[in-house]
Design a protein around this motif. Sequence first.
Motif, PDB file in Angstrom:
ATOM      1  N   PRO A  12      41.911  46.740  39.130  1.00 56.07           N
ATOM      2  CA  PRO A  12      41.254  46.020  40.232  1.00 56.07           C
ATOM      3  C   PRO A  12      41.456  44.510  40.153  1.00 56.07           C
ATOM      4  CG  PRO A  12      39.657  46.584  38.546  1.00 56.07           C
ATOM      5  CD  PRO A  12      40.959  47.225  38.120  1.00 56.07           C
ATOM      6  N   VAL A  13      41.343  43.877  41.316  1.00 54.76           N
ATOM      7  CA  VAL A  13      41.308  42.426  41.369  1.00 54.76           C
ATOM      8  C   VAL A  13      40.159  41.954  40.481  1.00 54.76           C
ATOM      9  CG1 VAL A  13      40.785  40.456  42.855  1.00 54.76           C
ATOM     10  CG2 VAL A  13      42.358  42.235  43.642  1.00 54.76           C
ATOM     11  N   GLY A  14      40.391  40.896  39.711  1.00 58.78           N
ATOM     12  CA  GLY A  14      39.391  40.407  38.769  1.00 58.78           C
ATOM     13  C   GLY A  14      39.670  40.810  37.339  1.00 58.78           C
ATOM     14  N   THR A  15      40.637  41.735  37.136  1.00 61.50           N
ATOM     15  CA  THR A  15      41.046  42.105  35.781  1.00 61.50           C
ATOM     16  C   THR A  15      41.654  40.889  35.091  1.00 61.50           C
ATOM     17  OG1 THR A  15      41.542  44.367  36.493  1.00 61.50           O
ATOM     18  CG2 THR A  15      42.549  43.625  34.428  1.00 61.50           C
ATOM     19  N   ASN A  16      41.258  40.632  33.847  1.00 62.29           N
ATOM     20  CA  ASN A  16      41.836  39.457  33.186  1.00 62.29           C
ATOM     21  C   ASN A  16      43.253  39.757  32.694  1.00 62.29           C
ATOM     22  OD1 ASN A  16      41.796  40.495  30.475  1.00 62.29           O
ATOM     23  ND2 ASN A  16      39.681  39.845  30.220  1.00 62.29           N
ATOM     24  N   LEU A  17      43.997  38.689  32.458  1.00 64.74           N
ATOM     25  CA  LEU A  17      45.414  38.811  32.139  1.00 64.74           C
ATOM     26  C   LEU A  17      45.638  39.633  30.879  1.00 64.74           C
ATOM     27  CD1 LEU A  17      48.387  38.032  32.668  1.00 64.74           C
ATOM     28  CD2 LEU A  17      47.968  35.913  31.396  1.00 64.74           C
ATOM     29  N   ASP A  18      44.846  39.407  29.841  1.00 66.16           N
ATOM     30  CA  ASP A  18      45.035  40.146  28.590  1.00 66.16           C
ATOM     31  C   ASP A  18      44.890  41.650  28.814  1.00 66.16           C
ATOM     32  OD1 ASP A  18      45.599  37.966  27.076  1.00 66.16           O
ATOM     33  OD2 ASP A  18      43.635  37.816  26.121  1.00 66.16           O
ATOM     34  N   ARG A  19      43.882  42.033  29.586  1.00 72.48           N
ATOM     35  CA  ARG A  19      43.666  43.458  29.838  1.00 72.48           C
ATOM     36  C   ARG A  19      44.796  44.028  30.692  1.00 72.48           C
ATOM     37  NH1 ARG A  19      39.857  47.260  29.400  1.00 72.48           N
ATOM     38  NH2 ARG A  19      39.649  48.847  31.016  1.00 72.48           N
ATOM     39  N   PHE A  20      45.253  43.256  31.664  1.00 71.11           N
ATOM     40  CA  PHE A  20      46.356  43.686  32.515  1.00 71.11           C
ATOM     41  C   PHE A  20      47.609  43.938  31.675  1.00 71.11           C
ATOM     42  CE2 PHE A  20      50.003  43.026  35.266  1.00 71.11           C
ATOM     43  CZ  PHE A  20      49.654  43.668  36.442  1.00 71.11           C
ATOM     44  N   ILE A  21      47.911  43.000  30.776  1.00 72.81           N
ATOM     45  CA  ILE A  21      49.083  43.148  29.906  1.00 72.81           C
ATOM     46  C   ILE A  21      48.932  44.386  29.019  1.00 72.81           C
ATOM     47  CG2 ILE A  21      50.305  42.117  27.949  1.00 72.81           C
ATOM     48  CD1 ILE A  21      49.707  39.362  29.215  1.00 72.81           C
TER      49      ILE A  21
END
Length: 331
Positions: A12-21
């Motif tokens: 979802p929008v709002g996911t931080n970059l570290d978690r996205f990676i």
Amino acid sequence: MSKAENSRIALPVGTNLDRFIMKNQESFPFASGELSQLIRDLAYAGKVVNREINRAGLADITGAYGADNVQGEAQQNLDVAANIRFTRALQKGGEVAAIISEENEDIIDLNTPSAKYIIAMDPLDGSSNIDVNVSVGTIFSIYRRVSPVGSPVTMEDVLQPGTAQIAAGYILYGSSTMFVYTTGKGVNGFTYEPSLGEYLLSHQNMKMPEDGTIYSVNEGGSKSFPQSVTDYIDKCKDRGYSARYIGSLVADFHRNLLKGGIYFYPSTAKAPNGKLRLMYECNCLAMIAEQAGGLATDGKQRIMEIQPTSLHQRVPFFIGSKNMVKEASEG
């Protein structure tokens, strides 16, 4: 749809970059965690540079540094500061064997022969605009070295065509700071939230409109443009298109990525080979444009298929919405 691609779309929008990676690591090329860490290192350095830009007026670090870079252009204080910050972060991260930077004439060998990656970067594009509070940016490309890991870095490692990029991105320092990147599976943008110290997913699976009504070019040099380029500019004017030229490449490209449009810097009498640098400006943005559905050419050839012959090679540059770039390149 693969599991990796599905997880990428579902975040979802709002996911931080570290978690996205972390969630998308299995979809990264050569997914071993090293590329993920490298992207984190770049993002961290961007936070440091963002802080220095935001306090530039108070800290009296705007203005000229008093020396020229390899391009013969006057270095700004923040050019030097940004180059140091990114180089230091990448060296400490340990994943990068060498860097090509706009601010250095030669390859920066980080003395990490076990590292697998090469970075090409413009640490602070458009830095002369900082004095007047205009958006600037960092541009970067990531390549996998071709020489054996453990051996010295070679020129073959760094002079790779844009098609060899495994990731590319930019950081835009403006009214908000954004980290935009691709690993060849679409383009995602993250907005920096300074109170949290985090980049948060704000622009998911970015797509550039196939057509647009914005053209971005420095018309001050139009008298020495090729006839085909002046003809295209006349067509834009006849159609009532809007001329928008900031003079910061990242800012001009970012606007057109979101709204549709074309940016071009053709050959001129003063710069017969073009002004923009293939390795750390054009290839990176070309990869992002193509991943978002746009195009990038030198007026004749796909930018990412050009075989570089020198670190600071310049090329004419046409980038943006697919149909606009096709038409501008047809002349």
